[in-house]
Structure formats: C-alpha cells, structure tokens
Design an enzyme around this catalytic site. Structure first.
Site, PDB file in Angstrom:
ATOM      1  N   ASP A 100      -3.337  -5.322  -6.461  1.00 47.12           N
ATOM      2  CA  ASP A 100      -3.166  -4.846  -5.086  1.00 47.12           C
ATOM      3  C   ASP A 100      -2.964  -5.965  -4.077  1.00 47.12           C
ATOM      4  OD1 ASP A 100      -3.485  -2.934  -2.781  1.00 47.12           O
ATOM      5  OD2 ASP A 100      -5.282  -4.144  -2.485  1.00 47.12           O
ATOM      6  N   ASP A 123      -6.856  -9.983  -5.182  1.00 44.55           N
ATOM      7  CA  ASP A 123      -7.749  -9.772  -6.324  1.00 44.55           C
ATOM      8  C   ASP A 123      -6.929  -9.243  -7.502  1.00 44.55           C
ATOM      9  OD1 ASP A 123      -7.198  -7.100  -5.656  1.00 44.55           O
ATOM     10  OD2 ASP A 123      -8.966  -6.987  -4.372  1.00 44.55           O
ATOM     11  N   TYR A 138      -9.897   1.566   0.338  1.00 46.93           N
ATOM     12  CA  TYR A 138      -8.737   2.371   0.735  1.00 46.93           C
ATOM     13  C   TYR A 138      -9.173   3.816   0.913  1.00 46.93           C
ATOM     14  CZ  TYR A 138      -5.563  -1.518  -0.218  1.00 46.93           C
ATOM     15  OH  TYR A 138      -4.909  -2.723  -0.188  1.00 46.93           O
ATOM     16  N   GLU A 157      -4.928 -12.518   3.761  1.00 47.24           N
ATOM     17  CA  GLU A 157      -4.691 -11.787   2.518  1.00 47.24           C
ATOM     18  C   GLU A 157      -3.446 -10.900   2.618  1.00 47.24           C
ATOM     19  OE1 GLU A 157      -7.151  -9.436  -0.944  1.00 47.24           O
ATOM     20  OE2 GLU A 157      -7.830  -9.179   1.127  1.00 47.24           O
TER      21      GLU A 157
END
Length: 618
Positions: free
Chosen positions: A162, A165, A322, A569
C-alpha cells in the site's frame, strides 16, 4: 467535233489537235526543254530515275535484342544526362542548410507521468518480472496466504504494497486500479503517444490478477472476500513483529503475515467490483480475460448487495488505517462501472435510484462534498454518469437523476474555482480539500483529474463551458485550475520543491518507505535491525522514483523527515490520482477523450416513452 468524256461530260476536240506528228514532236521537245529548265524535287527525281540505292542502317547487338544504333545512342545519352542532373540536384539540396523540424520536447506533465508510473513497479509484491526496472527491488512475500487454512484461497501472492510498509489493503488498492483504468479508457491515445500504454496495462493487470485470487472468482455467489494481507497494529505498545513494528525490506520479511477476511463488506465488495469492471473495458480486446473480469465483478457486486455492512466496522484493524464511512457511494460507483462493462440496464437502474443517491449524500452536501477519495466515490460517480447524459442522452426513466447528477457535477466544478470560498487555499495556492488536515495531495490530484476530464467532456460535447449561478465559465478555467494544482506539486510552490520523488532537482530525500531507506547490500536486517535506517538523518540510499509524498501542511510547510509519514509517505491511491491527472493534462489538448470505448458494451438506447396520463375525470 465531239468525243465522249469517260467521266460523263462532253469532250471538245479542237482543230489544232489535228496537227501533224512532226508538229507534235517539235512541241514536246520544247516542253521537255522548259521542264528541265527548273529544278526537280526529290520525289520527281525518283519518278524519273527509279529506286536508288538506300543508305544501309546501322544496328547495335545487345545480345538479347538488336536495336538501332541511333536509338541506342539517344537512350544512353538521355540516361547519362538524367543521372548527372539528379546527382547535381541532390548535391545542391544537401549543401543548402535546412531547419530540422523535430518533435517538441515532452511537457512537464509527460515527464512526470513516466516517473509516477514507476512507483507502481517499486510497490509490487510477489514474483517480480524481469523487466520490473527497479534495481533495488526483488521478489518478496512468496508465501502469502499459504499458511492459512481457508477453503477459498491458498495463494495470495502478488498485488501491491500500500505505502511505505508491506501491507496489502484491498480497499484503497482497488480504488487505485479503478482510477488507473478510468484514465486509460478516457486517454488511451495520450498513453500511446507517451509510450506508456503497455506499461500501465501491465500495472493494472498486476492488480486485477491479485484481486481475482482474493475470492472464489469462478462462483456466481460467494460469502467472503479477503480484505487485507499483513498487519500493522501496534496499539497498546505491542512488540509483536508485523509490518509496522518492523522496519525491513519486503524481500527479507520472515514474520507471519495474517490474512483478514470479511463476510459483510459491501463497500469493499463494490469497490473491487468497480475495479474489475473498469479493467474489463481496458482489456476488451482480450476477450477471455475481459470476460473473466466481468464475471468476477458481477459476483463481487452481488456479494456487496446481499451481505450489507462496512468492511471496517466492528473494531477491525482496517478502521485504524482505511476506515470506510459508508457503502452507498460504492453502490452508485460500482453500479455505473458494471453498466458500462456489461450494458445490462439493471445496473444503470440501480445506480440512478434516487434513494441510493440520497443515502450516498448526493443531496445534503457537507464539508467534504465534491471530494473524491479512496473512501468517498460519489463525486467520481456523478462525473461518470454525467458522461452518459452528455453523449447518449438515455432519456426516461433515467433523465431525472442523471440531470441531477449533471447539475451537481457543475456545482462541484464551481467549488474548485478560486472565486468561490467552499475550500480554502494556502498562500502558495494549494486547495485545501481536506480542510487543513494532513496528507492533502491525494485529494488535490483527484480533483485535478475530475476537472480536466469534465472540461474534456464538455469540449467533446461541443459545449464551451458551464454556469455557476448566473455566471458562465469557459472550460479553460477548469483546466487552469488543474494546471495550477499539479504545477504546485511539480515545484511551483513557496518552497520550490517538487513533491514527486525524482522529478526536478529539489525533492524529498527521506521518503517514509522501508525498501527505499534500507540499502541493498546483501545484509539482511531483522525486525529491529532496520530501525537504524528508519531513524537515520541520511537521505534514502534508493530513490523511490515517481512517488508522490503526502504533501505540505496548510501553511505550505514541509518537513523532509522519514519518521513523519504525514509529510513523506506515498500511497497507491495518491499516485493513481496523480497518474490520472498527469495524463489528462499531458500532450496536445487537441487529443481529447475517447468518446466511444467506454460505451462498447452498451446497447443502442431508445428512450422509453413516459407512461400515459391518467384518464380525465369530469
């Protein structure tokens, strides 16, 4: 004295003609001398002298044919002269200086597009192809799903990580694949022009191949799907090795990666259905694969409708990362995509049900109204269904809700413009679609894509603009909004920083990403061994080309710190929106959308007449 003229007339004979022969002889001699006194032409001489000796013609024997020497000389001479002239002209042309009309250099949007697509190569999980072109990545997590005792799946290898990670979240990744497919359907010619069409198709197929593994795709009815592979829960100070507690290269992961299933997850099922349905249009030329995607989409959407619920409900780990707020928007979104993929009007009837739109929030507005994201697809569904009205005009019974969606799309486009105050902007000009909260860029790129796409819809429909209240705005205004936002991301901002890694000279060097931050030096760093790379102040040893980071804060500030994921990120969903916006803005504006491909499966539409009025009663 008369005689008879052989031609039919009388012939008079004069007496003079009765002269003696001697007289006639003397007269003939006088005539002969008179005739010889003038020169004779060549014909007359031939009459007198008879046939003379002709000149002997000369011939040339060429072996296979004999030709006149005169013709041979003329032919060879002509060829030599022609060759000389051709060589002379060629020499002149080469000596004259010429202006080389080369193709114009690619624009910034095309250059950034090449890089943005490479991010997906770096995020691949599973057995990597030889042409992955990311030198510091390798095959990883080849045992995903194999340790689970599930009757539904044994192999969950593949897909995409995703973000920074190694978790595979199906909810945002399926949205990312839907967005990429949408951009290919609309702008395949631009992808072709940039040389990236095959590349993005590979990217989409890598995702859809994995999704087909996450449920029983051969069945018509299912009761569960995979929601997530991997874990990131570190609540309560947990030290259990997982994808968030550990800082490891994906290739070195040796801890257990659990699989999360869900049985009542309408939002996830409908979003995955949308991803497969949209991809089936992308791969329509591959009929076997396209039909497999369509069947999977039908199965998932039926599951979503039959077993209602949010996938992140009940305190699941997904709620932390999420969280889905509703599944009604996915019903409209998924129904629209399934209609385009199948042509089955039952999906259109569902997507245009007023009650469904009401539950999805189409009529009540709110602070996030018009903001397309991995959680809320309503704005995207409204644009997608406005397309149907603009180009096919299906009429009754769909016109009522389609005209509503069209009007709402116009309102959303108005809200993006600087003249309106629906959303604030930073001093540098970045629209605050998430109202100053962290990680703003993922929402900005989605809005830039919708704005550019809608302006292209209007252009293709020969409509010069749209109304915001009493004021009319040109489609150029929408493109200008999109350009200013994407230009901000590419470096036109107060910090003069590009928020796409590898684009320009000044970009984030400390991206929050495990694989990029740990060197590939044949040393395996264990769960905690990689922490030193996480906490290092040195730039990443590997460049995560094309990654769009989370972005600046509401004051245009940015901290290039690896441990601060709110700034540094990147995510799949964010980069998918970026790719869509970049391709929409790239190249020549005269290369617009593909009007017809999305309608390939849609049958001809003949509006159903409205019901007759009730009988008149006195």
């Amino acid at each position: 004295m008369y005689g008879r003229d052989p031609w039919g007339g009388p012939l008079e004979i004069n007496a003079a003609d009765s002269a003696t022969d001697d007289d006639r002889s003397r007269n003939l001699q006088d005539l002969d001398r008179a005739a010889l006194s003038r020169p004779l032409d060549e014909t007359q001489q031939s009459w007198l002298l008879g046939p003379g000796e002709q000149k002997k013609k000369k011939y040339v024997d060429l072996g296979c044919i004999i030709v006149s020497r005169k013709i041979f000389v003329w032919t060879v001479g002509t060829l030599l002269v022609s060759a000389f002239l051709a060589g002379f002209i060629t020499l002149i042309v080469k000596m004259v200086p010429r202006h080389h009309h080369s193709h114009p250099p690619p624009d910034n949007y095309t250059l950034a597009l090449h890089k943005a697509l490479m991010f997906f190569n770096a995020q691949r999980s599973g057995k990597l192809p030889k042409h992955n072109n990311v030198s510091w990545r390798g095959s990883s997590c080849l045992d995903d799903g194999k340790a689970e005792n599930s009757p539904i799946y044994k192999d969950l290898v593949g897909g995409y990580y995703d973000a920074g990670d190694a978790i595979k979240f199906n909810f945002p990744s399926s949205f990312a694949m839907t967005m990429l497919s949408w951009s290919v359907i609309e702008y395949s010619a631009k992808y072709e022009a940039s040389g990236e069409l095959n590349h993005i198709k590979e990217i989409i197929k890598w995702g859809t191949d994995y999704f087909l593994k996450t449920f029983n795709n051969s069945a018509d009815t299912i009761d569960r799907i995979v929601a997530q592979v991997g874990s990131g829960d570190t609540s309560g100070g947990s030290t259990t090795p997982n994808d968030h507690y550990c800082w490891m290269r994906p290739e070195d992961i040796d801890y257990k990666r659990p699989v999360s299933e869900c049985h009542s997850c309408s939002d996830l099922g409908a979003e995955m259905a949308a991803a497969l349905a949209a991809a089936s249009i992308v791969f329509k030329d591959n009929k076997v694969y396209s039909q497999k995607l369509v069947h999977g989409a039908r199965t998932l959407f039926k599951f979503a409708r039959d077993q209602r619920g949010r996938y992140s409900a009940g305190g699941s780990e997904a709620a932390t990362f999420y969280n889905s707020t509703s599944y009604w928007d996915e019903f409209v979104w998924g129904g629209a995509w399934l209609y385009y993929a199948t042509g089955n009007s039952s999906y259109l009837q569902l997507a245009t049900t007023r009650g469904l739109a009401k539950h999805a929030g189409a009529f009540w507005g709110g602070p996030d109204y018009g903001v397309l994201s991995w959680d809320n697809k309503l704005a995207g569904a409204q644009v997608l269904l406005s397309r149907l009205r603009l180009f096919l005009s299906p009429g009754y019974p769909y016109e009522d809700i389609l005209s509503t969606f069209h009007n709402q799309t116009n309102i959303i486009m108005c809200s993006y413009l600087p003249i309106f105050t629906t959303f604030n902007r930073t001093k540098g000009g970045l629209i605050q679609l998430n109202h100053g909260r962290p990680q703003p860029l993922q929402y900005v790129v989605n809005a830039a894509f919708l704005a550019t796409l809608y302006s292209d819809y209007l252009d293709a429909a020969d409509t010069p603009g749209w109304y915001c209240g009493p004021n009319f705005y040109s489609t150029d205004v929408l493109r200008e909004f999109a350009k200013t936002q994407i230009d901000y991301i590419l470096g036109k901002n107060p910090r003069k920083m590009s928020y796409i890694v590898g684009f320009g000279n000044h970009y984030p060097r400390h991206t929050h990403h495990r694989g990029a931050s740990i060197p590939k030096n044949k040393i395996k760093y264990n769960c905690k061994g990689g922490w030193k790379w996480r906490d290092s102040s040195k730039p990443n040893p590997n460049t995560l080309v094309g990654a769009m980071v989370a972005g600046p804060d509401k004051h245009d500030g940015f901290h290039d710190v690896r441990t601060n994921y709110n700034y540094t990120e990147p995510t799949l969903a964010g980069n998918a929106g970026l790719v869509a916006a970049l391709v929409a803005l790239s190249g020549d504006r005269t290369t617009g959308i593909d009007k017809n491909t999305i309608f390939s499966a849609v049958p001809p539409m003949f509006p159903t007449p409205p019901p007759p009025p009730a009988p008149w009663k006195p």
